[in-house]
Write a protein that holds these residues in place. Structure first.
Motif, PDB file in Angstrom:
ATOM      1  N   ILE A 169      20.572  53.539  82.525  1.00 21.75           N
ATOM      2  CA  ILE A 169      20.330  53.484  81.083  1.00 21.75           C
ATOM      3  C   ILE A 169      19.183  54.419  80.749  1.00 21.75           C
ATOM      4  O   ILE A 169      18.143  54.425  81.423  1.00 21.75           O
ATOM      5  CB  ILE A 169      20.011  52.037  80.646  1.00 21.75           C
ATOM      6  N   ASN A 170      19.364  55.214  79.724  1.00 20.56           N
ATOM      7  CA  ASN A 170      18.363  56.204  79.323  1.00 20.56           C
ATOM      8  C   ASN A 170      17.072  55.514  78.903  1.00 20.56           C
ATOM      9  O   ASN A 170      17.066  54.709  77.980  1.00 20.56           O
ATOM     10  CB  ASN A 170      18.913  57.058  78.161  1.00 20.56           C
ATOM     11  N   GLY A 171      15.964  55.812  79.601  1.00 17.79           N
ATOM     12  CA  GLY A 171      14.667  55.220  79.282  1.00 17.79           C
ATOM     13  C   GLY A 171      14.254  54.096  80.213  1.00 17.79           C
ATOM     14  O   GLY A 171      13.131  53.612  80.140  1.00 17.79           O
ATOM     15  N   VAL A 172      15.146  53.658  81.105  1.00 14.23           N
ATOM     16  CA  VAL A 172      14.818  52.599  82.062  1.00 14.23           C
ATOM     17  C   VAL A 172      14.596  53.241  83.428  1.00 14.23           C
ATOM     18  O   VAL A 172      15.511  53.818  84.009  1.00 14.23           O
ATOM     19  CB  VAL A 172      15.947  51.539  82.151  1.00 14.23           C
ATOM     20  N   GLY A 173      13.376  53.150  83.916  1.00 20.86           N
ATOM     21  CA  GLY A 173      13.036  53.692  85.227  1.00 20.86           C
ATOM     22  C   GLY A 173      12.961  52.586  86.261  1.00 20.86           C
ATOM     23  O   GLY A 173      13.245  51.413  85.968  1.00 20.86           O
ATOM     24  N   PRO A 174      12.570  52.929  87.487  1.00 23.79           N
ATOM     25  CA  PRO A 174      12.491  51.916  88.556  1.00 23.79           C
ATOM     26  C   PRO A 174      11.517  50.785  88.248  1.00 23.79           C
ATOM     27  O   PRO A 174      11.790  49.626  88.553  1.00 23.79           O
ATOM     28  CB  PRO A 174      12.012  52.721  89.777  1.00 23.79           C
ATOM     29  N   ALA A 175      10.380  51.117  87.618  1.00 26.96           N
ATOM     30  CA  ALA A 175       9.394  50.075  87.305  1.00 26.96           C
ATOM     31  C   ALA A 175       9.946  49.104  86.258  1.00 26.96           C
ATOM     32  O   ALA A 175       9.780  47.883  86.369  1.00 26.96           O
ATOM     33  CB  ALA A 175       8.102  50.707  86.802  1.00 26.96           C
ATOM     34  N   MET A 176      10.601  49.651  85.231  1.00 30.57           N
ATOM     35  CA  MET A 176      11.180  48.780  84.189  1.00 30.57           C
ATOM     36  C   MET A 176      12.336  47.969  84.753  1.00 30.57           C
ATOM     37  O   MET A 176      12.511  46.803  84.385  1.00 30.57           O
ATOM     38  CB  MET A 176      11.643  49.634  83.000  1.00 30.57           C
ATOM     39  N   GLN A 177      13.126  48.554  85.664  1.00 34.18           N
ATOM     40  CA  GLN A 177      14.215  47.799  86.281  1.00 34.18           C
ATOM     41  C   GLN A 177      13.658  46.599  87.044  1.00 34.18           C
ATOM     42  O   GLN A 177      14.213  45.509  86.986  1.00 34.18           O
ATOM     43  CB  GLN A 177      15.021  48.684  87.226  1.00 34.18           C
ATOM     44  N   LYS A 221      10.900  44.973  86.384  1.00 33.37           N
ATOM     45  CA  LYS A 221      10.492  43.966  85.397  1.00 33.37           C
ATOM     46  C   LYS A 221      11.700  43.218  84.843  1.00 33.37           C
ATOM     47  O   LYS A 221      11.651  42.005  84.640  1.00 33.37           O
ATOM     48  CB  LYS A 221       9.721  44.634  84.256  1.00 33.37           C
ATOM     49  N   LEU A 222      12.778  43.948  84.584  1.00 31.58           N
ATOM     50  CA  LEU A 222      13.991  43.310  84.062  1.00 31.58           C
ATOM     51  C   LEU A 222      14.580  42.343  85.090  1.00 31.58           C
ATOM     52  O   LEU A 222      15.016  41.240  84.736  1.00 31.58           O
ATOM     53  CB  LEU A 222      15.025  44.375  83.671  1.00 31.58           C
ATOM     54  N   THR A 234      13.823  38.685  69.851  1.00 30.37           N
ATOM     55  CA  THR A 234      13.374  37.362  70.303  1.00 30.37           C
ATOM     56  C   THR A 234      13.040  37.305  71.792  1.00 30.37           C
ATOM     57  O   THR A 234      12.377  36.377  72.242  1.00 30.37           O
ATOM     58  CB  THR A 234      14.462  36.305  70.009  1.00 30.37           C
ATOM     59  N   PHE A 235      13.469  38.305  72.565  1.00 22.11           N
ATOM     60  CA  PHE A 235      13.233  38.316  74.011  1.00 22.11           C
ATOM     61  C   PHE A 235      11.784  38.720  74.279  1.00 22.11           C
ATOM     62  O   PHE A 235      11.352  39.808  73.910  1.00 22.11           O
ATOM     63  CB  PHE A 235      14.190  39.304  74.701  1.00 22.11           C
ATOM     64  N   GLU A 236      11.004  37.815  74.916  1.00 20.33           N
ATOM     65  CA  GLU A 236       9.570  38.038  75.070  1.00 20.33           C
ATOM     66  C   GLU A 236       9.150  38.451  76.478  1.00 20.33           C
ATOM     67  O   GLU A 236       8.051  38.978  76.672  1.00 20.33           O
ATOM     68  CB  GLU A 236       8.794  36.767  74.684  1.00 20.33           C
ATOM     69  N   ALA A 237       9.994  38.251  77.483  1.00 17.35           N
ATOM     70  CA  ALA A 237       9.603  38.533  78.864  1.00 17.35           C
ATOM     71  C   ALA A 237       9.323  40.017  79.102  1.00 17.35           C
ATOM     72  O   ALA A 237       8.360  40.385  79.754  1.00 17.35           O
ATOM     73  CB  ALA A 237      10.685  38.047  79.822  1.00 17.35           C
ATOM     74  N   VAL A 238      10.178  40.877  78.543  1.00 18.55           N
ATOM     75  CA  VAL A 238      10.043  42.333  78.690  1.00 18.55           C
ATOM     76  C   VAL A 238      10.290  42.961  77.331  1.00 18.55           C
ATOM     77  O   VAL A 238      11.093  42.459  76.539  1.00 18.55           O
ATOM     78  CB  VAL A 238      11.067  42.885  79.716  1.00 18.55           C
ATOM     79  N   ASN A 239       9.597  44.055  77.052  1.00 21.50           N
ATOM     80  CA  ASN A 239       9.788  44.780  75.787  1.00 21.50           C
ATOM     81  C   ASN A 239      11.080  45.587  75.872  1.00 21.50           C
ATOM     82  O   ASN A 239      11.086  46.731  76.317  1.00 21.50           O
ATOM     83  CB  ASN A 239       8.583  45.692  75.529  1.00 21.50           C
ATOM     84  N   VAL A 240      12.205  44.988  75.434  1.00 16.13           N
ATOM     85  CA  VAL A 240      13.520  45.620  75.509  1.00 16.13           C
ATOM     86  C   VAL A 240      13.782  46.387  74.211  1.00 16.13           C
ATOM     87  O   VAL A 240      13.612  45.855  73.117  1.00 16.13           O
ATOM     88  CB  VAL A 240      14.622  44.555  75.733  1.00 16.13           C
TER      89      VAL A 240
END
Length: 200
Positions: A152-160, A162-163, A181-187
């Motif tokens: 997905i464009n904009g999702v790197g290894p660090a964000m993956q 976290k997800l 409404t999703f608070e765990a990660v800034n999606v």
């Protein structure tokens, strides 16, 4: 018996009972520490270090060296000048023992420089830190079981990572997320739209 130890980028020839001023160490007055970078013990020369050797010492106090004045002046008209003072932070230690062998099993805290940012730890402590690599391996295994979210464009290894920690391992999981409404990660909303496309 004497030894040559290395600390703070300098080398010191020491014997039991010697008092040294070394670059600041992460230790308090009264602490017992051990220098493990030993270049020479008696007539035994290391290449580069003597295996299993150590020098134990007791921290007397944290001190400052005499003030050194640095003065810079550039001649000519409209020139600049600067005067600065500096007092180097040092640790005063008394050498208590020189170990030719078995220093790694002594259990005495290793001498670590104050600038390293790492708190000194006893020799037996690394066994307790095994939990952190297990958590990372678990996250990697979960990521391997799901989809490659880095597509997905904009999702790197660090964000993956976290997800995955938030429970999102597949495109379908990400497609169901409400970004507001999703608070765990800034999606981001565009990630959700792209995940819907990839989930089909």
């Amino acid at each position: 018996m004497f030894a040559v130890l290395k600390t703070g980028g300098k080398q010191y020839k020491v014997q039991a009972g010697d008092v040294l001023r070394v670059e600041k160490l992460a230790a308090n007055a009264g602490d017992k520490i051990q220098f493990n970078d030993i270049l020479m013990v008696g007539t035994t020369l290391g290449s580069p270090l003597v295996e299993g050797a150590g020098v134990q010492a007791e921290v007397i106090e944290q001190i400052k060296a005499d003030k050194v004045i640095s003065y810079v002046k550039r001649r000519r008209k409209h020139s600049s000048q600067r005067k600065r003072g500096h007092r180097q932070q040092l640790t005063l230690v008394r050498i208590t023992d020189i170990l030719e062998k078995g220093a790694e099993k002594s259990g005495v805290t290793a001498a670590i420089g104050a600038r390293s940012g790492t708190a000194p730890a006893p020799a037996a402590a690394p066994a307790k830190k095994a939990a952190a690599p297990k958590a990372e391996a678990k996250a990697e295994t979960a990521a391997a079981a799901g989809d490659d979210l880095t597509a997905i464009n904009g999702v790197g290894p660090a964000m993956q990572k976290k997800l995955v920690e938030a429970g999102i391992t597949t495109y379908a999981d990400l497609a169901k997320v409400d970004p507001e409404t999703f608070e765990a990660v800034n999606v981001k909303p565009e990630w959700v739209e792209e995940a819907k496309t990839l989930a089909k």
